[in-house]
Scaffold this motif. Sequence first.
Motif, PDB file in Angstrom:
ATOM      1  N   GLU A  98      52.610  81.920  30.793  1.00  0.00           N
ATOM      2  CA  GLU A  98      50.933  81.882  30.589  1.00  0.00           C
ATOM      3  C   GLU A  98      50.416  82.945  29.990  1.00  0.00           C
ATOM      4  O   GLU A  98      49.549  82.348  29.128  1.00  0.00           O
ATOM      5  CB  GLU A  98      50.787  81.764  32.019  1.00  0.00           C
ATOM      6  CG  GLU A  98      50.897  80.534  33.100  1.00  0.00           C
ATOM      7  CD  GLU A  98      50.760  80.944  34.558  1.00  0.00           C
ATOM      8  OE1 GLU A  98      50.675  79.885  35.370  1.00  0.00           O
ATOM      9  OE2 GLU A  98      50.799  82.004  34.995  1.00  0.00           O
TER      10      GLU A  98
ATOM     11  N   TYR B 293      48.130  82.272  26.421  1.00  0.00           N
ATOM     12  CA  TYR B 293      46.889  82.979  26.192  1.00  0.00           C
ATOM     13  C   TYR B 293      46.981  83.524  24.759  1.00  0.00           C
ATOM     14  O   TYR B 293      46.001  83.509  24.003  1.00  0.00           O
ATOM     15  CB  TYR B 293      46.659  83.908  27.348  1.00  0.00           C
ATOM     16  CG  TYR B 293      45.239  84.632  27.043  1.00  0.00           C
ATOM     17  CD1 TYR B 293      44.126  84.261  27.666  1.00  0.00           C
ATOM     18  CD2 TYR B 293      45.385  85.811  26.367  1.00  0.00           C
ATOM     19  CE1 TYR B 293      43.097  84.714  27.800  1.00  0.00           C
ATOM     20  CE2 TYR B 293      44.018  86.502  26.425  1.00  0.00           C
ATOM     21  CZ  TYR B 293      43.049  86.089  26.936  1.00  0.00           C
ATOM     22  OH  TYR B 293      41.625  86.686  26.883  1.00  0.00           O
TER      23      TYR B 293
ATOM     24  N   TRP C   9      45.332  77.487  28.785  1.00  0.00           N
ATOM     25  CA  TRP C   9      46.072  78.467  29.734  1.00  0.00           C
ATOM     26  C   TRP C   9      47.422  77.439  30.301  1.00  0.00           C
ATOM     27  O   TRP C   9      46.903  76.456  31.168  1.00  0.00           O
ATOM     28  CB  TRP C   9      45.248  79.108  30.988  1.00  0.00           C
ATOM     29  CG  TRP C   9      45.833  79.729  32.017  1.00  0.00           C
ATOM     30  CD1 TRP C   9      46.375  79.310  33.098  1.00  0.00           C
ATOM     31  CD2 TRP C   9      46.329  81.225  31.813  1.00  0.00           C
ATOM     32  NE1 TRP C   9      46.884  80.344  33.800  1.00  0.00           N
ATOM     33  CE2 TRP C   9      46.958  81.501  33.196  1.00  0.00           C
ATOM     34  CE3 TRP C   9      46.240  82.131  30.709  1.00  0.00           C
ATOM     35  CZ2 TRP C   9      47.231  82.781  33.474  1.00  0.00           C
ATOM     36  CZ3 TRP C   9      46.677  83.323  31.276  1.00  0.00           C
ATOM     37  CH2 TRP C   9      47.056  83.740  32.309  1.00  0.00           C
TER      38      TRP C   9
END
Length: 237
Positions: free
Chosen positions: A31, A35, A41
């Motif tokens: 995750e 980003y 996301w």
Amino acid sequence: MSSSDAQLPELVPMLSRGKHRNPRKGACFMELASYLAGERWSDHPACTHPLLASLARLVNDHTTDAARSRLAGLIPSVIGLTSEDMHVDAQIALRSARVALPIVAAERQRVMAVSLLACERVLASLDGRPPGDLTEPSRQALAEVPHAARWAHQFTSEIRTSPTDFRRRSAPITVRYAVVGIARACIPDPDDVLRDLLVGAISDCAAIVRAETDLGDTFETAAWSDACRLTGAAVGR
């Protein structure tokens, strides 16, 4: 993504297990990679090879809470590592099986030995080598578990796996079984072994991808490392 496109978050989320709806809820390894890569996301970003991303998620989830922060510095190194070359799948799965084989519980060693032989067979086919041709590191790993190795050679003598099935099923199962086995192994520090496995897999993948294209600078790694150290120091206080 160039280094000029990447923006460090104002607050680096703590790495934790599982999926998270947004950074305020925490983050797993992939995750944060999504980003930093400028993607939406997700723990399945397009910036990283699917099997390498799977390994990263598994290592993240099976590393202890006390040691997980040590994985953060590796996150930028998976950005941009993606390829359709079957060598990537085979090398990641092979490394996972090879690392796990000598240290997992006895009941898992047969599965890992079979997986190792299957990966070697795929690589031999890709490289135009005889099916039974093994690399030296694999020979050494099998030599440490002779009973499992002998059983695996007999079991796989008549088995053939298609490239499609290997990519979709065999390789992911191998990686998952290896990580879980390492995490549960009776060894001094499985966290170190898991991290080293991920580092090695990233290196394997990078070597193949760089042979295909010039990755260039994908992220300001030094700035990210500083942010991780600051976050770790804050957590430690």
